[in-house]
Design a protein around this motif. Structure first.
Motif, short mmCIF file in Angstrom:
data_model
loop_
_atom_site.label_atom_id
_atom_site.label_comp_id
_atom_site.label_asym_id
_atom_site.label_seq_id
_atom_site.Cartn_x
_atom_site.Cartn_y
_atom_site.Cartn_z
N UNK A 35 83.82 20.67 64.30
CA UNK A 35 84.90 21.66 64.24
C UNK A 35 85.55 21.78 62.85
N UNK A 36 85.10 20.99 61.87
CA UNK A 36 85.74 21.02 60.56
C UNK A 36 85.41 22.31 59.82
N UNK A 37 84.19 22.79 59.98
CA UNK A 37 83.84 24.11 59.47
C UNK A 37 83.34 24.14 58.05
N UNK A 38 83.38 23.02 57.34
CA UNK A 38 82.91 22.99 55.96
C UNK A 38 82.59 21.55 55.56
N UNK A 39 81.72 21.42 54.57
CA UNK A 39 81.44 20.11 53.99
C UNK A 39 82.50 19.81 52.95
N UNK A 40 83.09 18.65 53.04
CA UNK A 40 84.24 18.32 52.21
C UNK A 40 83.82 17.73 50.88
N UNK A 41 84.33 18.28 49.80
CA UNK A 41 84.08 17.75 48.47
C UNK A 41 85.20 16.78 48.10
N UNK A 42 84.82 15.72 47.43
CA UNK A 42 85.81 14.74 47.02
C UNK A 42 86.74 15.33 45.97
N UNK A 43 88.00 14.91 46.03
CA UNK A 43 89.02 15.36 45.08
C UNK A 43 89.17 16.89 45.07
N UNK A 44 89.09 17.47 46.25
CA UNK A 44 89.27 18.92 46.39
C UNK A 44 90.32 19.18 47.47
N UNK A 45 90.61 20.47 47.68
CA UNK A 45 91.55 20.86 48.72
C UNK A 45 90.83 21.26 50.01
N UNK A 46 89.57 20.84 50.13
CA UNK A 46 88.76 21.29 51.27
C UNK A 46 89.36 20.88 52.60
N UNK A 47 89.90 19.66 52.70
CA UNK A 47 90.41 19.24 54.01
C UNK A 47 91.66 20.04 54.39
N UNK A 48 92.43 20.48 53.40
CA UNK A 48 93.59 21.31 53.70
C UNK A 48 93.14 22.72 54.12
N UNK A 49 92.09 23.22 53.48
CA UNK A 49 91.54 24.52 53.86
C UNK A 49 90.98 24.47 55.28
#
Length: 267
Positions: free
Chosen positions: A240-254
């Motif tokens: 359900x996360x919808x994206x692969x998370x990059x380190x030191x990015x805002x991906x988890x907030x997105x």
């Protein structure tokens, strides 16, 4: 990492609500399914098997398990309240009919030194290893990984006795919660010559180590074959996360913000 599930016959007649109250009886060969790495999972009888500690043990720091447990529980509570990833996973589980009560579904326990957490589908419980997971960031990583297993069990009706099912959920957990360029580089899965494939290699490596840890009775080649067989189907599945998370990015907030668009009941 995951544990063994109860039988398909029991599971076929269980509703999502009934899964939470299914018998906690362990498999006959508990070590085969990873329970030997989680002594507290063996029941009350195992507690009597733990060696007693002397006053010297406590003075030298070897009796600080209770303090580690308290710190772990505080980090879990903070992640549940503040971590975008943990809140997203809890919202997705709730929207799937598998809401979480942290007092019931998350436990801080002492584990073997080579593991950081696990998901026990018999108890429907995430384990965070308080003796190996010390920081809030590590707790967030363990919770995200194991809640993906819980989500797959709830949403996709996984059978953890099935090696391909186990491989698939470990691929998804590695894909969504662990691998980035930096982690792939550190693990030796990336170089300037295979940038395009580095993430897939990292996911396969992480999934392999998790499958081998969870299923001691299989060979490495059996685990590799299972991972390769299901990889084309499981790797693109980002729910359900919808994206692969990059380190030191805002991906988890997105990802957290996008969860509202998918109708997740996010706290």
């Amino acid at each position: 990492m995951t544990f063994i599930d109860y039988s398909n016959e029991e599971k076929s007649s269980a509703t999502k609500e009934e899964k939470d109250t299914t018998s906690s009886k362990l498999p006959e060969d508990a070590s085969k399914w990873g329970y030997d790495m989680y002594p507290d999972r063996k029941g009350a009888s195992s507690k009597s098997e733990k060696p007693s500690r002397s006053v010297t043990d406590y003075l030298t720091g070897r009796g600080r398990d209770h303090l580690d447990k308290i710190r772990c529980e505080r980090n879990v509570y903070k992640c549940v309240k503040e971590s975008p990833l943990v809140k997203l996973m809890m919202g997705a589980l709730k929207s799937s009919g598998c809401g979480i009560d942290i007092r019931r579904h998350i436990a801080c326990e002492e584990c073997a030194s080579n593991v950081s957490g696990g998901y026990d589908p018999i108890m429907n419980q995430v384990i965070v290893c308080h003796n190996t997971v010390k920081s809030e960031g590590m707790v967030q990583g363990v919770l995200t990984h194991e809640l993906i297993h819980m989500f797959d069990y709830c949403q996709n009706d996984l059978d953890f006795k099935n090696l391909e099912h186990l491989a698939c959920t470990e691929i998804r957990a590695a894909n969504l919660g662990h691998c980035s360029f930096m982690s792939a580089w550190i693990n030796g899965d990336a170089s300037i010559f295979n940038i395009k494939e580095m993430h897939q290699n990292c996911v396969k490596s992480k999934a392999l180590s998790s499958v081998m840890a969870a299923r001691s009775g299989i060979s490495k080649m059996e685990a590799i074959n299972a991972i390769e067989k299901v990889f084309p189907k499981c790797y693109p599945d980002l729910e359900p996360i919808g994206r692969r998370l990059r380190r030191n990015s805002y991906d988890m907030y997105k990802a957290y913000e996008e969860g509202y668009y998918y109708g997740y009941d996010i706290p």
